[in-house]
Scaffold this motif. Structure first.
Motif, PDB file in Angstrom:
ATOM      1  N   LEU A 228       0.972  -1.282  -0.055  1.00 35.32           N
ATOM      2  CA  LEU A 228       0.210   0.108  -0.030  1.00 35.32           C
ATOM      3  C   LEU A 228       1.019   1.238   0.129  1.00 35.32           C
ATOM      4  N   GLU A 229       0.900   2.045  -1.079  1.00 38.33           N
ATOM      5  CA  GLU A 229       1.493   3.278  -1.265  1.00 38.33           C
ATOM      6  C   GLU A 229       0.766   4.532  -0.532  1.00 38.33           C
ATOM      7  N   LEU A 230       1.043   5.258   0.152  1.00 32.16           N
ATOM      8  CA  LEU A 230       0.472   6.378   0.914  1.00 32.16           C
ATOM      9  C   LEU A 230       1.072   7.766   0.603  1.00 32.16           C
ATOM     10  N   ASP A 231       0.305   8.817   0.219  1.00 35.80           N
ATOM     11  CA  ASP A 231       0.761   9.832   0.016  1.00 35.80           C
ATOM     12  C   ASP A 231       0.317  10.917   1.395  1.00 35.80           C
ATOM     13  N   LEU A 232       0.893  10.990   2.120  1.00 36.24           N
ATOM     14  CA  LEU A 232       0.782  11.741   3.375  1.00 36.24           C
ATOM     15  C   LEU A 232      -0.065  13.260   3.458  1.00 36.24           C
ATOM     16  N   ARG A 233       0.137  13.818   2.371  1.00 35.46           N
ATOM     17  CA  ARG A 233      -0.374  14.995   1.699  1.00 35.46           C
ATOM     18  C   ARG A 233      -2.014  14.906   1.557  1.00 35.46           C
ATOM     19  N   LYS A 234      -2.400  13.894   1.320  1.00 35.23           N
ATOM     20  CA  LYS A 234      -3.945  13.458   0.990  1.00 35.23           C
ATOM     21  C   LYS A 234      -4.562  13.004   2.480  1.00 35.23           C
ATOM     22  N   GLU A 235      -5.759  13.514   2.775  1.00 34.94           N
ATOM     23  CA  GLU A 235      -6.061  13.215   4.102  1.00 34.94           C
ATOM     24  C   GLU A 235      -6.544  11.924   4.173  1.00 34.94           C
ATOM     25  N   THR A 236      -6.756  11.043   3.226  1.00 30.56           N
ATOM     26  CA  THR A 236      -7.469   9.731   3.577  1.00 30.56           C
ATOM     27  C   THR A 236      -6.006   8.849   3.761  1.00 30.56           C
ATOM     28  N   ASP A 237      -5.138   9.058   2.971  1.00 26.86           N
ATOM     29  CA  ASP A 237      -3.856   8.441   3.157  1.00 26.86           C
ATOM     30  C   ASP A 237      -2.905   8.509   4.485  1.00 26.86           C
ATOM     31  N   ALA A 238      -3.167   9.822   4.843  1.00 28.45           N
ATOM     32  CA  ALA A 238      -2.702  10.285   6.109  1.00 28.45           C
ATOM     33  C   ALA A 238      -3.341   9.633   7.445  1.00 28.45           C
ATOM     34  N   GLY A 239      -4.846   9.370   7.215  1.00 32.61           N
ATOM     35  CA  GLY A 239      -5.809   8.652   8.164  1.00 32.61           C
ATOM     36  C   GLY A 239      -5.354   7.166   8.078  1.00 32.61           C
ATOM     37  N   ARG A 240      -5.029   6.737   6.920  1.00 36.64           N
ATOM     38  CA  ARG A 240      -4.725   5.387   6.872  1.00 36.64           C
ATOM     39  C   ARG A 240      -3.399   5.106   7.590  1.00 36.64           C
ATOM     40  N   SER A 241      -2.400   6.029   7.373  1.00 37.59           N
ATOM     41  CA  SER A 241      -1.240   5.742   7.930  1.00 37.59           C
ATOM     42  C   SER A 241      -1.373   5.892   9.509  1.00 37.59           C
ATOM     43  N   ARG A 242      -1.879   6.729  10.035  1.00 38.60           N
ATOM     44  CA  ARG A 242      -2.241   6.969  11.644  1.00 38.60           C
ATOM     45  C   ARG A 242      -2.942   5.679  12.076  1.00 38.60           C
ATOM     46  N   LEU A 243      -4.046   5.126  11.443  1.00 39.50           N
ATOM     47  CA  LEU A 243      -4.332   3.715  11.825  1.00 39.50           C
ATOM     48  C   LEU A 243      -3.516   2.700  11.812  1.00 39.50           C
ATOM     49  N   LEU A 244      -2.733   2.369  10.897  1.00 37.74           N
ATOM     50  CA  LEU A 244      -1.698   1.451  11.009  1.00 37.74           C
ATOM     51  C   LEU A 244      -0.733   1.621  12.218  1.00 37.74           C
ATOM     52  N   HIS A 245      -0.031   2.783  12.135  1.00 39.85           N
ATOM     53  CA  HIS A 245       0.738   2.935  13.228  1.00 39.85           C
ATOM     54  C   HIS A 245       0.145   2.828  14.704  1.00 39.85           C
ATOM     55  N   ARG A 246      -1.080   3.236  14.860  1.00 44.15           N
ATOM     56  CA  ARG A 246      -1.540   2.986  16.062  1.00 44.15           C
ATOM     57  C   ARG A 246      -1.945   1.424  16.539  1.00 44.15           C
ATOM     58  N   LEU A 247      -2.347   0.787  15.299  1.00 41.39           N
ATOM     59  CA  LEU A 247      -2.344  -0.559  15.501  1.00 41.39           C
ATOM     60  C   LEU A 247      -0.832  -1.437  15.939  1.00 41.39           C
ATOM     61  N   ARG A 248       0.002  -0.892  15.375  1.00 45.03           N
ATOM     62  CA  ARG A 248       1.140  -1.408  15.613  1.00 45.03           C
ATOM     63  C   ARG A 248       1.774  -1.310  17.056  1.00 45.03           C
ATOM     64  N   LEU A 249       1.525   0.248  17.594  1.00 47.20           N
ATOM     65  CA  LEU A 249       1.703   0.400  19.012  1.00 47.20           C
ATOM     66  C   LEU A 249       0.785  -0.538  19.976  1.00 47.20           C
ATOM     67  N   LEU A 250      -0.335  -0.914  19.355  1.00 47.14           N
ATOM     68  CA  LEU A 250      -1.050  -1.838  20.336  1.00 47.14           C
ATOM     69  C   LEU A 250      -0.658  -3.255  20.054  1.00 47.14           C
ATOM     70  N   GLY A 251       0.264  -3.403  19.131  1.00 42.98           N
ATOM     71  CA  GLY A 251       0.735  -4.785  19.150  1.00 42.98           C
ATOM     72  C   GLY A 251      -0.030  -5.663  18.062  1.00 42.98           C
ATOM     73  N   VAL A 252      -0.951  -5.015  17.108  1.00 39.92           N
ATOM     74  CA  VAL A 252      -1.639  -5.500  16.090  1.00 39.92           C
ATOM     75  C   VAL A 252      -0.894  -5.254  14.792  1.00 39.92           C
TER      76      VAL A 252
END
Length: 798
Positions: free
Chosen positions: A411-435
């Protein structure tokens, strides 16, 4: 449809016991045929009774197998168990038949409240055998007992060396009995009775407890519904359920069992997790193949080989309809030669290898991975019970259009786009939770900080991780914030806190960042180990960069990073003195990391008001000069410092050559000189030697003068250094050394003394390549387009 004689025959000896092989399409078809021939008043199925309320969800249109019942202890979510079901699982077929006919269906195995409480050990919940149990119970790593494999014993008795091939021949390729739908179950019951008489329970007393509970449930169902009770269970248990035992004896087996409070729900499962290779004890070798056999209405071999041909065409292999025809003929011929009723997986695989893959196992491995096993991921309806965190995660996945998939994808994300930035935040939060749904990968085609690349793959076990993370909060954001705060307080090393600060910025956790920053400042103030400080600084600087890209206020972080850098500047030279080889190599890595971090930090602080930090780059260069000239510093660090100063233009080529000449003089021990060279030309320094033949000549002269007794000591260092270069660089260096550095056949200039280099750029020669460059970049087409656009505007204006 059934008649009175068939119905009476089915229930003459008591309950209709349908012993099955879990995840067997032949067993699944036979179960449906038996239930239709003699419809029962109730269907009892091997599984946890707490899941009875979840059975109606199997009729939901959004429920698509493979799925699994997930049971977990409420107070300890990590203690969990799975009961997987595929569309070709006999239990699933029985559930669906009961729901379609309006017949009650119930689970009768040992309750999950006891199963989950069972201590880890010889009697711990674990995977069961193919024809035994559908459970995939217990935590990873539970001790498993060696026990008899019923299929292997039956196959060996029949003269087969492969249990899977025997099962295909006697069950999958024969189909349910057309005249007597109960004949397959009678034969299996007879075989299992003989095996149990010979082997007992195979060293698993827990089976006795489970079977006692199942007998009690069968008795209760007969009291409620009469004799028309059908039981679908592992064939291994059928003799025990047929056995006449006293109620008091069965109840005595269940006394004193440990208990925990348990919750159950449906979760998606995958074909890959049904495979035996995944470690699932009741698994099968080829879930994709079995699914095909279950779904194929007729001509399964022809349909399978057509599917294989389609896959190979997608991979750009030349496969025509003629290949399919020849593969079908070969598979049928092989089956006849081997005495099999129909071609099985082994025959079709041999045919595919010979006809479609030209004898190669490479494309065959793709067929096995994609089709024989497969990446099918089931789906569960929203109505299924779930912990609040799971529901919030599902909402976020829908909002961000990020659907879980069993097949790994990038999955390629462009953090300048709102949806891609939201996807990045979700994936990083899940990694922080061990998911670990996503793993960061190296971005292709761009090195900008606004790009992110993720490797996504949803595994069923992640449902357990989500349940475990539910203790931190009811939403992904709240749970990640609480987890970050707790990790900050409990962190040991300074680097752990800096990494956590970076994670908070990547995950977008502004509420957790103040606490993390306070802990970070306290740890940084108390930590006097320069290695720890140097290890922590790069993560802090990366956090500043990410915060800038994501629009996060990182003022407090910038102050801590600048202060940490000052402490590194002061403490690094003393910390580099008198280090052994391993410590020196580790410190060289810290020097490289700090060098990159200082450059990024200086860029970040440029233009900020009242930082009070002055010229960070200038002070860092002073530190590098100190390291480069101090004799007590190991050679690998001194060489690296000289190289970094040279790359930054703070050290001229003449001065670099002078320092190299000093260190490569005869008075320097060869090992120290080799370490200096490793620090100087390691990590991409090959091109430096290619373009500066004076340095190459110094290295060549020194190396040829190393005494024989010292050469074997310095050789490993030099091999490690030069083996890291690209093959083209090594080849060029070899040619230069062969002819002798400085002995170029090309023109040299008095100003530089280097071959191919002039004192000033030759603009005429440079301009000659511009047309080709413009053509490669398509700039001429852009200019023509702009000209046409300007002309059209001019026409409009007139």
């Amino acid at each position: 449809m059934s008649d009175d004689s068939t119905w009476g025959k089915a229930y003459a000896a008591g309950p209709l016991l349908l012993g099955v092989r879990h995840h067997g399409p032949g067993s699944a078809r036979a179960v449906r045929a038996a239930l239709e021939a003699a419809p029962p008043a109730v269907v009892l199925i091997e599984g946890p009774p707490e899941a009875d309320a979840l059975i109606p969800l199997a009729a939901d249109p959004d429920m698509r197998p493979p799925v699994a019942l997930l049971g977990h202890a409420v107070d300890e979510p990590g203690r969990s168990a799975f009961w997987p079901l595929a569309e070709f699982s006999p239990e699933w077929v029985a559930i669906r038949w009961a729901l379609e006919q309006g017949v009650p269906a119930r689970f009768i195995d040992l309750p999950a409240t006891h199963t989950l409480a069972w201590d880890t050990g010889p009697e711990a919940p674990s995977d069961e055998n193919d024809v035994d149990d559908a459970d995939d119970e217990g935590e990873p790593g539970a001790v498993r007992d060696l026990r008899v494999d019923p299929l292997a014993v039956l196959a060996e008795t029949a003269g087969y060396d492969d249990p899977e091939r025997w099962w295909e021949d006697v069950v999958e390729h024969r189909g349910p009995g057309r005249r007597d739908p109960f004949a397959p179950f009678a034969a299996l019951e007879e075989a299992m009775t003989a095996l149990r008489e010979r082997y007992g329970v195979g060293g698993r007393p827990r089976d006795l407890v489970r079977e006692a509970h199942m007998r009690l449930q069968v008795r209760a169902a007969r009291k409620e519904f009469g004799d028309a009770v059908a039981v679908v269970c592992g064939a291994w248990h059928v003799p025990a359920l047929r056995e006449k035992t006293a109620v008091t004896a069965d109840r005595a087996q269940l006394k004193g069992l440990p208990k925990v409070k348990a919750d159950l729900t449906w979760v998606p499962w995958t074909h890959r997790r049904l495979a035996r290779s995944s470690g699932y004890g009741a698994g099968i070798d080829s879930p994709g193949w079995y699914g095909h056999l279950f779904r194929a209405p007729d001509r399964p071999v022809e349909r399978w080989l057509t599917k294989v041909a389609g896959l190979l065409r997608e991979e750009d292999r030349i496969v025509s309809s003629a290949h399919v025809i020849e593969a079908v003929r070969l598979a049928e011929t092989l089956a006849a030669m081997r005495g099999r009723p129909l071609p099985g997986l082994s025959e079709t695989t041999d045919a595919v290898r010979a006809v479609m893959c030209d004898g190669s196992d490479v494309p065959l491995a793709l067929v096995h991975d994609r089709l024989v096993v497969g990446d099918v991921l089931g789906e569960v309806p929203e109505a299924a019970p779930a912990v609040p965190l799971q529901r919030d995660l599902a909402r976020e996945q829908r909002r961000l259009r990020l659907k879980p998939e069993a097949l790994e994808r990038e999955l390629e994300l462009d953090l300048r786009k709102e949806t891609d930035a939201g996807r990045s935040r979700l994936l990083h939060r899940l990694r922080l939770l061990g998911v670990g749904w996503g793993e960061p990968a190296v971005s292709r085609g761009s090195t900008g900080t606004f790009r992110e690349t993720w490797r996504l793959r949803w595994e069923p076990e992640l449902s357990v991780r989500v349940a475990e993370a539910g203790v931190w909060g009811t939403t992904v954001l709240a749970a990640a914030t609480a987890r970050a705060e707790a990790d900050a307080v409990g962190a040991g090393a300074l680097a752990e806190v800096t990494a956590l600060a970076e994670q908070c910025l990547l995950a977008g956790l502004p509420d957790a960042l103040p606490l993390v920053m306070r802990v970070l400042a306290d740890r940084a103030a108390l930590d006097t180990d320069v290695g720890h400080l140097a290890q922590a600084l790069p993560a802090l600087v990366r956090s500043l960069r990410y915060g800038d890209v994501r629009g996060t206020d990182t003022g407090a972080l910038a102050g801590v990073a600048a202060g940490l850098a000052e402490r590194v500047f002061v403490g690094l030279p003393p910390a580099c003195a008198a280090l052994d080889t391993d410590a020196a190599e580790e410190m060289r890595g810290h020097v490289d990391a700090v060098h990159g971090a200082v450059g990024l930090l200086a860029e970040t602080l440029t233009g900020t008001s009242d930082t009070g930090q002055g010229d960070l780059r200038g002070r860092w260069r002073s530190v590098l000069r100190t390291l480069a000239l101090r004799d007590t510093v190991p050679g690998v660090i001194r060489g690296r410092a000289v190289r970094l100063l040279l790359d930054d233009g703070e050290l001229g080529p003449e001065e670099a050559a002078r320092l190299m000449g000093l260190v490569l003089s005869p008075g320097t021990p060869p090992a120290d000189a080799a370490a200096w060279i490793e620090g100087f030309v390691g990590g991409g320094g090959g091109m430096l030697l290619v373009h500066d033949e004076r340095l190459l000549g110094l290295v060549d002269t020194w190396l040829t003068g190393v005494p024989a007794e010292a050469f074997t000591d310095v050789l490993p260092l030099l091999r490690r250094t030069f083996s890291a270069y690209e093959p083209g660089v090594r080849r060029t260096l070899g040619e230069l050394v062969r002819r002798g550095p400085g002995k170029s056949t090309g023109p040299t200039t008095p100003a530089t003394g280097l071959p191919g280099f002039a004192a000033e750029p030759d603009t005429e020669r440079a301009n000659a390549v511009l047309p080709v460059v413009r053509l490669l970049l398509g700039l001429d087409e852009v200019r023509e387009h702009e000209a046409r656009h300007d002309n059209s505007l001019a026409g409009v204006g007139t």
